[in-house]
Design a protein around this motif. Structure first.
Motif, PDB file in Angstrom:
ATOM      1  N   GLN A  78       0.645  -1.427   0.126  1.00 51.04           N
ATOM      2  CA  GLN A  78       0.181  -0.136   0.004  1.00 51.04           C
ATOM      3  C   GLN A  78       0.804   1.457  -0.082  1.00 51.04           C
ATOM      4  O   GLN A  78       0.962   2.068  -1.186  1.00 51.04           O
ATOM      5  N   ASP A  82       1.056   3.817  -2.939  1.00 49.56           N
ATOM      6  CA  ASP A  82       0.647   5.351  -2.672  1.00 49.56           C
ATOM      7  C   ASP A  82       1.524   6.247  -2.943  1.00 49.56           C
ATOM      8  O   ASP A  82       1.353   7.662  -3.905  1.00 49.56           O
ATOM      9  N   GLN A  85       1.728   6.395  -7.347  1.00 50.17           N
ATOM     10  CA  GLN A  85       0.867   7.050  -7.159  1.00 50.17           C
ATOM     11  C   GLN A  85       1.023   8.620  -7.227  1.00 50.17           C
ATOM     12  O   GLN A  85       1.276   9.787  -7.860  1.00 50.17           O
ATOM     13  N   LYS A  86       1.799   9.292  -6.100  1.00 45.59           N
ATOM     14  CA  LYS A  86       2.161  10.925  -6.019  1.00 45.59           C
ATOM     15  C   LYS A  86       3.808  11.331  -6.935  1.00 45.59           C
ATOM     16  O   LYS A  86       3.234  12.675  -7.230  1.00 45.59           O
ATOM     17  N   ARG A 110      -2.753  -3.722  -7.303  1.00 43.87           N
ATOM     18  CA  ARG A 110      -3.368  -2.248  -7.007  1.00 43.87           C
ATOM     19  C   ARG A 110      -3.014  -1.186  -7.849  1.00 43.87           C
ATOM     20  O   ARG A 110      -4.099  -0.124  -8.101  1.00 43.87           O
TER      21      ARG A 110
END
Ligand SMILES: Cc1cc2nc3c(=O)[nH]c(=O)nc-3n(C[C@H](O)[C@H](O)[C@H](O)COP(=O)(O)OP(=O)(O)OC[C@H]3O[C@@H](n4cnc5c(N)ncnc54)[C@H](O)[C@@H]3O)c2cc1C
Lengths: 323, 249
Positions: A78, A82, A85-86, A110
């Motif tokens: 996770q 994250d 993506q950032k 994911r």
């Protein structure tokens, strides 16, 4: 756009494997006209982090959080997703080792990102994105097209040369929040040997099979390994018999390794054994049977009795090292 | 508790693979199909756990994504001792597709422990187990070399560089298993083979989902250069070759 590399550390230190990944990602980033970013989780000193920059990482994201001391696959994937993506990452690069194999498939789902597992070289094409990997346990290779926008690659160890580029990486210490209750994996005990050369890291491996006859004959083999700074390994029947520890078993159902040099001593060369060692750069075989299949895979061979040949080899290496 | 073992149907590990259709497809003529060796060991461990009533395992099932041609392999798993089987009736397009289909089976038939082998001996992807856990939104442990159950809790050995970790994790979870999980694969006895004939294989149709990868070309390894032989009476020559020709020591 960028290429993100997940780097593991071992008690705060990186390994050659980490630098292979950064070198790979930096080359790939160049092909994609972008930059590579390294992600480091855990306590690593600044001077050690800077080494990642030496192999081309443009930016290093360093995260320290006590709730990340245990590898919890769900929490880690996770977190990495994250960050990906950032940072608007298009490719994530991990090692094709225990940790990489644990996380890469989860990231794939994911991020809806196709996974190229165990790739052995740079993509053969960028658009469409095509990677090259071993299949059928080394009995074939495949070009695999990844169709998704984001791609995940795990890189086979010792398949990519280090490239020093001396980038001056920016180190970004990043805070993350991981709630105590989120970490469901609970550690009870860690059993670890230190000081031994790990089979998967070794550049030279000396391996014995059933042709070694009895466990008592391993002395010269071990001596040869220590003279060469090599790790020791064995075939499956040898570890099944308890002649050697299980961690040493190489092959399809044991460890898959790709050292620069592999000595197969008294090993017949069954396909299941070769599945674990066929990516070795050079293979040397010693076997009494000139028709043993191992000689088809070997670069150099001695047809002879290992028990007699090994002491002579040891002497020859001593002579070489003495010089 | 119920255990599910995900099984892959692969060419026997001694198969000399060949390709057809412009090197895009495996030539299946003469190929013997077997349960992927890792999955066979996972199934063996699941059955060992069920054998001890103290562990409270009521059922061991297997699941496979593949066409009807894989049923002999599924029957073999039933003959070894699995209680029932699930088959999603589709060609296995890629690991992502397979994991998505398996997750649908598990959503309607929940299991406490799901076992997958570390890799299949065909695509060597090490992918399905991890992907499946993410599709299900549950935890996973990889590199598992031992699973025991104590007071209803799973005690798991996870291999790390130079050692192992002993850990526990709440159910449901996916364990991706490797060497050590069971010693020898369990072999089907005559009675098991007879019983397998009447055990259920529950077939479902796949859900509509795209694969993310495709193999566009296979190739066989380049033949190694011929082996250079050295006189057994003079192994020093080998060391010289490794030093001066291969430049490797
Ligand atoms: C599903 C499956 C998975 C398997 N996975 C693996 C795996 O991961 N790894 C693995 O290793 N095996 C694996 N095997 C077993 C494999 O098929 C072989 O049986 C095994 O590799 C043979 O080991 P060996 O070469 O040591 O022994 P042998 O096949 O017995 O060969 C011994 C060799 O030593 C030679 N020899 C005898 N005396 C001497 C001497 N004095 N000096 C020099 N040479 C001598 C002989 O000529 C012979 O070639 C697997 C099998 C199956 C079915």
């Amino acid at each position: 756009m960028s290429v993100l590399v997940f780097t593991e550390n071992w008690d705060g230190k990186f390994k050659k494997l980490s630098f292979e990944l950064i070198s790979y990602a930096t080359k790939l980033a160049e092909m994609l006209n972008t930059k590579s970013i390294a992600l480091s989780i855990g306590e690593v000193e600044k001077s050690e982090l800077e080494k990642l920059g030496k192999y081309g990482a443009h930016k290093i994201i360093s995260i320290i959080n006590k709730n990340l001391d245990i590898l919890d696959n769900q929490v880690y994937s996770q977190l990495i997703a994250d960050i990906a993506q950032k940072e608007e990452v298009t490719v994530i690069v991990l090692a094709n080792n225990n940790v990489g194999k644990a996380l890469a498939p989860r990231l794939s789902v994911r991020l809806k990102a196709g996974l190229g597992a165990g790739v052995t070289k740079l993509p053969v094409n960028i658009d469409p994105f095509v990677v090259y990997k071993k299949v059928y346990s080394g009995n074939a290779f495949a070009e695999v097209r990844i169709k998704s926008e984001i791609k995940i690659l795990t890189i086979a160890q010792n398949s990519f040369d280090l490239i020093e580029t001396y980038n001056h990486a920016e180190i970004v210490n990043t805070e993350v929040f991981v709630a105590d209750g989120q970490v469901k994996t609970q550690m009870l005990e860690v059993q670890k040997q230190t000081g031994k050369i790990l089979l998967t890291d070794a550049e030279i491996v000396v391996s014995g099979g059933r042709g070694m006859k009895t466990p008592d004959n391993w002395g010269p083999l071990i001596e040869m390994a220590s003279l060469l700074g090599a790790a020791t390994a064995c075939s499956r029947p040898v570890s099944d018999e308890g002649w050697r520890p299980h961690e040493e078993h190489t092959g399809q159902t044991g460890k898959i390794i790709s050292p620069n040099l592999y000595f197969a001593i008294g090993i017949s060369g069954a396909t299941q054994h070769l599945a674990g060692v066929s990516s070795s750069k050079v293979i040397v075989a010693i076997n009494t049977d000139k028709d043993a299949p191992i000689f088809e895979a070997a670069n150099y061979g001695i047809v002879g009795d290992a028990i007699k040949v090994l002491p002579k080899l040891v002497d020859a290496i001593k002579e070489l090292k003495g010089k | 508790m119920k255990i599910l073992v995900c099984i892959s149907n692969v060419p026997d590990t001694t198969t000399k693979v060949k390709f057809i259709d412009n090197s895009r497809t495996l030539d299946t003529v003469g190929v013997q199909w077997v349960i992927n060796p890792w999955d066979e060991l996972a199934l063996t461990r699941a059955l060992e756990l069920k054998d001890d009533p103290a562990n409270g395992i009521q059922q061991v099932a297997v699941a496979h994504v593949g066409l009807v041609s894989a049923e002999p392999t599924i029957r073999k798993a039933l003959a070894i001792g699995a209680d029932e089987a699930f088959r999603v009736n589709s060609y296995a397009k890629d690991a992502f597709f397979v994991a998505a289909q398996l997750s649908e089976v598990i959503k309607t038939n929940p299991f406490d422990i799901i076992l997958c082998g570390i890799e299949s001996s065909d695509y060597n992807g090490s992918s399905v187990g991890g992907m499946l856990s993410e599709f299900l939104g549950i935890n996973s442990v990889s590199a598992v070399s031992s699973i025991k159950i104590e007071n209803g809790k799973s005690l798991i050995h996870r291999e790390i560089d130079g050692g192992k970790e002993i850990l526990t994790i709440p159910s449901p979870y996916v364990a991706i298993v490797q060497k050590g999980i069971a010693k020898e694969p369990r072999i089907a006895a005559m009675r098991g083979i007879m019983m397998a004939r009447t055990k259920p294989i529950k077939v479902s149709e796949p859900v509509d989902i795209d694969s993310l990868t495709e193999v566009i070309h296979f190739e066989l390894p380049k033949p190694r250069t011929a082996c250079k032989f050295v006189d057994p009476e003079n192994p020093k020559q080998l060391i010289e070759l490794l030093q001066n020709e291969a430049k490797i020591i």
